[in-house]
Design a protein around this motif. Structure first.
Motif, short mmCIF file in Angstrom:
data_model
loop_
_atom_site.label_atom_id
_atom_site.label_comp_id
_atom_site.label_asym_id
_atom_site.label_seq_id
_atom_site.Cartn_x
_atom_site.Cartn_y
_atom_site.Cartn_z
N LYS A 140 -9.97 -5.85 4.57
CA LYS A 140 -9.46 -6.27 3.25
C LYS A 140 -8.45 -7.41 3.29
O LYS A 140 -8.60 -8.39 2.59
CB LYS A 140 -8.75 -5.11 2.55
N ARG A 177 4.31 0.05 1.20
CA ARG A 177 5.00 0.10 2.49
C ARG A 177 6.51 -0.16 2.29
O ARG A 177 7.35 0.49 2.90
CB ARG A 177 4.41 -0.94 3.45
N GLY A 186 2.31 2.83 7.80
CA GLY A 186 1.09 3.03 7.01
C GLY A 186 1.04 4.47 6.50
O GLY A 186 0.72 4.73 5.34
N SER A 209 2.87 6.97 -1.70
CA SER A 209 1.97 6.46 -2.75
C SER A 209 1.35 7.58 -3.57
O SER A 209 0.74 7.32 -4.61
CB SER A 209 0.87 5.58 -2.14
N ASP A 225 -6.69 1.02 -5.39
CA ASP A 225 -7.02 1.39 -6.77
C ASP A 225 -6.97 0.17 -7.69
O ASP A 225 -6.80 0.31 -8.89
CB ASP A 225 -5.99 2.42 -7.28
N ARG A 237 -8.07 -2.31 13.89
CA ARG A 237 -6.64 -2.05 13.70
C ARG A 237 -5.89 -2.18 15.02
O ARG A 237 -4.80 -2.74 15.11
CB ARG A 237 -6.42 -0.64 13.16
O1 DC Z 1 -3.31 -1.45 2.67
P1 DC Z 1 -2.18 -0.78 3.44
O2 DC Z 1 -2.65 -0.16 4.71
O3 DC Z 1 -1.03 -1.70 3.65
O4 DC Z 1 -1.67 0.40 2.47
C1 DC Z 1 -0.72 1.35 2.89
C2 DC Z 1 -0.85 2.62 2.07
O5 DC Z 1 -0.40 2.37 0.73
C3 DC Z 1 -2.24 3.21 1.92
O6 DC Z 1 -2.55 4.13 2.95
C4 DC Z 1 -2.20 3.90 0.58
C5 DC Z 1 -1.17 3.13 -0.20
N1 DC Z 1 -1.77 2.22 -1.19
C6 DC Z 1 -2.14 2.79 -2.40
O7 DC Z 1 -2.02 3.99 -2.57
N2 DC Z 1 -2.62 1.98 -3.39
C7 DC Z 1 -2.78 0.67 -3.19
N3 DC Z 1 -3.25 -0.10 -4.20
C8 DC Z 1 -2.44 0.08 -1.96
C9 DC Z 1 -1.95 0.90 -0.95
#
Ligand code: DC
Length: 238
Positions: free
Chosen positions: A17, A40, A96, A103, A131, A157
């Motif tokens: 992404k 984060r 993460g 979240s 989302d 990763r």
């Molecule tokens: O994309 P990322 O790995 O940086 O996101 C970290 C966490 O943040 C992911 O595990 C869930 C949350 N997240 C979320 O709930 N909704 C989003 N739109 C983006 C991230």
């Protein structure tokens, strides 16, 4: 493309992404909005203040005066929290998991969703997250959901973390991303899932360039369909 166009790109961690969103945004001259970085940052601040990640009222109070600035650039978005650059500190596997936990809190989602809508309001933006096509911008015309096999995502990763000089074990990362996917998908609020009108792309066997080209073609095609639709609007067909 129209001025107010928004492209949403959702999917699990390691699906490509971030890299792809950045490249698509650069190719179109759009702004890139990394919503994961916001979760984060909130997790990071809660940790700093010793707030329990499940304590809604304490998180709500903390969010009252959060000073969060995102500065997208060549690489990862620079994240400035309360005037401190936390860009590197939040890009760990551990952060993460912290972000995923925080979240799930309704107050956090409500506040960040609101901020994301304000940031994307002007359009010409590529928004990346979990989302963004389902909840944050359900009306966006261009929606994508990127996915890949868990083993491939863990491999990517690991490479990413090693490139940043961090130690990473592929089996540990696989376990972590599987847990994070489960938690993100199973939560009641804004779970990780494709929007009904999203284009789903399995990136397991595609190169980054393949995915970017595919998406840009789709965007162009959808844009043309819209033009045709609006030219046809108001006409009476026999
Ligand atoms: O994309 P990322 O790995 O940086 O996101 C970290 C966490 O943040 C992911 O595990 C869930 C949350 N997240 C979320 O709930 N909704 C989003 N739109 C983006 C991230």
């Amino acid at each position: 493309m129209a001025e107010n166009d928004i492209i949403t790109i959702d999917g699990p961690s390691g699906s490509g992404k971030s890299t792809i969103s950045r490249l698509v945004a650069a190719r179109l001259g759009f702004t890139y909005l990394d919503t994961g970085a916001m979760y984060r940052a909130v997790g990071y601040k809660a940790g700093r203040l010793g707030i329990d990640l499940a304590d809604g009222p304490a998180l709500a109070a903390m969010l009252e005066n959060i000073d969060l600035v995102l500065a997208p650039g060549e690489g990862d978005t620079r994240v400035i929290l309360d005037r401190e650059d936390i860009s590197l500190a939040i890009r760990t596997a551990e952060m993460g998991l912290v972000a995923s936990k925080v979240s799930a809190q309704p107050v956090v989602r409500a506040r960040l969703t609101d901020m994301q809508r304000r940031l994307g309001r002007g359009g010409r933006v590529v928004v990346e997250g979990r989302d963004t096509g389902t909840v944050v911008f359900p009306g966006a015309r261009y929606k994508f959901f990127l996915d890949a096999k868990p083993e491939e995502r863990a491999r990517r990763r690991c490479l990413q973390l090693r490139e940043k000089g961090q130690q990473a074990d592929e089996q540990d990362i696989l376990a972590q991303i599987s847990k994070r996917d489960r938690d993100d998908s199973d939560r009641a609020l804004a779970p990780l899932k494709p929007a009904a009108d999203a284009v789903i792309v399995d990136t397991s066997r595609m190169t980054i360039d393949d995915v970017v080209s595919f998406m840009l073609e789709k965007v162009e095609k959808l844009g043309q369909n819209r033009q045709n639709d609006s030219q046809g609007a108001g006409k009476i067909h026999p």
